[in-house]
Write a protein that holds these residues in place. Structure first.
Motif, PDB file in Angstrom:
ATOM      1  N   SER A 105     -16.844  49.409  14.650  1.00  0.00           N
ATOM      2  CA  SER A 105     -15.446  49.042  14.444  1.00  0.00           C
ATOM      3  C   SER A 105     -15.183  48.895  12.942  1.00  0.00           C
ATOM      4  N   ARG A 106     -13.943  48.733  12.612  1.00  0.00           N
ATOM      5  CA  ARG A 106     -13.564  48.508  11.220  1.00  0.00           C
ATOM      6  C   ARG A 106     -13.918  47.069  10.850  1.00  0.00           C
ATOM      7  N   PHE A 107     -14.815  46.883   9.870  1.00  0.00           N
ATOM      8  CA  PHE A 107     -15.243  45.534   9.530  1.00  0.00           C
ATOM      9  C   PHE A 107     -15.550  45.422   8.044  1.00  0.00           C
ATOM     10  N   LYS A 108     -15.552  44.182   7.579  1.00  0.00           N
ATOM     11  CA  LYS A 108     -15.973  43.867   6.218  1.00  0.00           C
ATOM     12  C   LYS A 108     -17.108  42.859   6.283  1.00  0.00           C
ATOM     13  N   THR A 109     -17.970  42.915   5.278  1.00  0.00           N
ATOM     14  CA  THR A 109     -19.070  41.966   5.200  1.00  0.00           C
ATOM     15  C   THR A 109     -18.738  40.885   4.177  1.00  0.00           C
ATOM     16  N   LEU A 110     -19.309  39.717   4.374  1.00  0.00           N
ATOM     17  CA  LEU A 110     -19.227  38.660   3.377  1.00  0.00           C
ATOM     18  C   LEU A 110     -20.466  38.777   2.500  1.00  0.00           C
ATOM     19  N   ALA A 111     -20.271  38.938   1.188  1.00  0.00           N
ATOM     20  CA  ALA A 111     -21.400  39.167   0.281  1.00  0.00           C
ATOM     21  C   ALA A 111     -21.284  38.262  -0.940  1.00  0.00           C
ATOM     22  N   LYS A 112     -22.418  37.860  -1.472  1.00  0.00           N
ATOM     23  CA  LYS A 112     -22.394  36.994  -2.641  1.00  0.00           C
ATOM     24  C   LYS A 112     -21.931  37.762  -3.874  1.00  0.00           C
ATOM     25  N   LYS A 113     -21.253  37.066  -4.773  1.00  0.00           N
ATOM     26  CA  LYS A 113     -20.613  37.658  -5.932  1.00  0.00           C
ATOM     27  C   LYS A 113     -21.600  38.405  -6.827  1.00  0.00           C
ATOM     28  N   GLU A 114     -22.861  37.933  -6.860  1.00  0.00           N
ATOM     29  CA  GLU A 114     -23.860  38.543  -7.743  1.00  0.00           C
ATOM     30  C   GLU A 114     -24.083  40.023  -7.447  1.00  0.00           C
ATOM     31  N   LEU A 115     -23.794  40.451  -6.210  1.00  0.00           N
ATOM     32  CA  LEU A 115     -23.997  41.855  -5.837  1.00  0.00           C
ATOM     33  C   LEU A 115     -23.046  42.787  -6.577  1.00  0.00           C
ATOM     34  N   GLN A 116     -21.961  42.231  -7.142  1.00  0.00           N
ATOM     35  CA  GLN A 116     -21.042  43.063  -7.910  1.00  0.00           C
ATOM     36  C   GLN A 116     -21.730  43.711  -9.105  1.00  0.00           C
ATOM     37  N   LYS A 117     -22.793  43.066  -9.602  1.00  0.00           N
ATOM     38  CA  LYS A 117     -23.485  43.569 -10.782  1.00  0.00           C
ATOM     39  C   LYS A 117     -24.539  44.621 -10.460  1.00  0.00           C
ATOM     40  N   ALA A 150      -7.892  39.197   6.243  1.00  0.00           N
ATOM     41  CA  ALA A 150      -8.476  40.417   6.817  1.00  0.00           C
ATOM     42  C   ALA A 150      -8.441  40.365   8.342  1.00  0.00           C
ATOM     43  N   VAL A 151      -8.843  39.232   8.908  1.00  0.00           N
ATOM     44  CA  VAL A 151      -8.847  39.092  10.373  1.00  0.00           C
ATOM     45  C   VAL A 151      -7.430  39.222  10.916  1.00  0.00           C
ATOM     46  N   VAL A 155      -8.968  43.407  10.897  1.00  0.00           N
ATOM     47  CA  VAL A 155     -10.293  43.805  10.417  1.00  0.00           C
ATOM     48  C   VAL A 155     -11.332  42.779  10.854  1.00  0.00           C
ATOM     49  N   SER A 156     -12.408  43.214  11.477  1.00  0.00           N
ATOM     50  CA  SER A 156     -13.498  42.320  11.857  1.00  0.00           C
ATOM     51  C   SER A 156     -14.278  41.885  10.618  1.00  0.00           C
ATOM     52  N   ILE A 157     -14.968  40.767  10.730  1.00  0.00           N
ATOM     53  CA  ILE A 157     -15.777  40.240   9.634  1.00  0.00           C
ATOM     54  C   ILE A 157     -17.204  40.065  10.130  1.00  0.00           C
ATOM     55  N   MET A 158     -18.181  40.540   9.335  1.00  0.00           N
ATOM     56  CA  MET A 158     -19.587  40.345   9.665  1.00  0.00           C
ATOM     57  C   MET A 158     -20.167  39.328   8.687  1.00  0.00           C
ATOM     58  N   ILE A 159     -20.751  38.256   9.229  1.00  0.00           N
ATOM     59  CA  ILE A 159     -21.251  37.150   8.417  1.00  0.00           C
ATOM     60  C   ILE A 159     -22.685  36.824   8.825  1.00  0.00           C
ATOM     61  N   PHE A 160     -23.526  36.530   7.827  1.00  0.00           N
ATOM     62  CA  PHE A 160     -24.853  35.975   8.087  1.00  0.00           C
ATOM     63  C   PHE A 160     -24.711  34.454   8.043  1.00  0.00           C
ATOM     64  N   PRO A 161     -24.630  33.768   9.173  1.00  0.00           N
ATOM     65  CA  PRO A 161     -24.350  32.325   9.156  1.00  0.00           C
ATOM     66  C   PRO A 161     -25.476  31.484   8.559  1.00  0.00           C
ATOM     67  N   GLU A 162     -26.667  32.076   8.418  1.00  0.00           N
ATOM     68  CA  GLU A 162     -27.749  31.338   7.760  1.00  0.00           C
ATOM     69  C   GLU A 162     -27.531  31.250   6.251  1.00  0.00           C
TER      70      GLU A 162
END
Length: 257
Positions: A105-117, A150-151, A155-162
């Protein structure tokens, strides 16, 4: 004799790592160039589906080239047309690869800001993900609002809850509240998922221990949130975590019953 076999094994593993790294950058570079061109040609609101499309096929191609095979269980075609909060366990960078391959499906991930670099990946994550600055209360609040927006736009959201990769000896770390608060506030169903064996294929974000093999991606039954309030959050979080915990125990030989 064992010393000789150990040296031979190390030699071939080094060749494998060179092969995997070369294909990682070459294939990602092609995807990056295509996505940059799309970004120049399309308005921002129309870029995301193309970003997901290329990341899905890049993930599948790179995994094929380096000998990693994924099997998925429990995904239903009906999920394609639903807006969901997908919560997944997190043991390895390969979990993100598996998610792009199997979440159709159409989704976005939640990612930490550091990955922008990160080279190449940074600009791609800006299109396909929602970046969060965990060190800033204002940044976390802004990221949460972007998830709500987004929701509400479908748009679905994929999150790592840990929150980060699980480096403990337990099947799961404790869960943060964010995914469950989002699901309750937007009255969106939760879709729990567990990924098995990625820790063995690429443990603790260590590329030098990457190896070929097989992983499994299990989607559990959706958990409805209609009618729930903030007071129900702890029970909802415990219910989802318990279901995921039991699935890990049932499927992962590292955690025998």
């Amino acid at each position: 004799m064992s010393f000789i076999f150990s040296r031979i094994k190390k030699f071939f593993h080094t060749l494998y790592l060179i092969w995997a790294a070369a294909w990682f950058f070459l294939t990602l570079l092609v995807a990056f160039v295509i996505l940059v061109l799309i970004g120049k040609l399309l308005p921002k609101r129309r870029r995301h589906p193309y970003s997901n499309f290329f990341l899905r096929h890049w993930s599948r191609l790179w995994s094929f080239l380096i000998g990693i095979r994924y099997r998925h269980f429990g995904w239903k075609d009906a999920y394609k047309s639903q807006t969901l909060i997908i919560v997944t366990n997190h043991n390895s960078y390969l979990d993100t690869i598996a998610s792009y391959i199997h979440i159709r499906s159409r989704f976005k991930t939640l990612a930490k800001k550091e990955l922008q670099k990160a080279p190449l990946m940074g600009p791609i994550f800006l299109t396909s993900g929602i970046m969060v600055d965990r060190g800033s209360p204002e940044g976390r609040k802004a990221s949460y609002q972007r998830m709500v927006d987004a929701v509400q736009s479908g748009v679905s959201i994929m999150i790592f809850p840990e929150g980060t990769q699980n480096r403990s000896q337990e099947p799961l770390r404790e869960f943060y509240d964010g995914a469950f608060r989002l699901a309750i506030e937007t009255q969106t169903p939760l879709l729990p998922a567990v990924i098995i064996n990625t820790r063995q294929l690429m443990p603790q974000a260590r590329f030098n221990r990457l190896r070929p093999g097989r992983a499994q991606h299990h989607f559990l039954e959706p958990v409805p949130t209609a009618g729930l309030s903030e007071a129900d959050l702890p029970a909802l979080k415990d219910r989802v975590r318990q279901a995921m915990w039991e699935k890990v125990l049932a499927e992962d030989p590292d955690y025998p019953n």
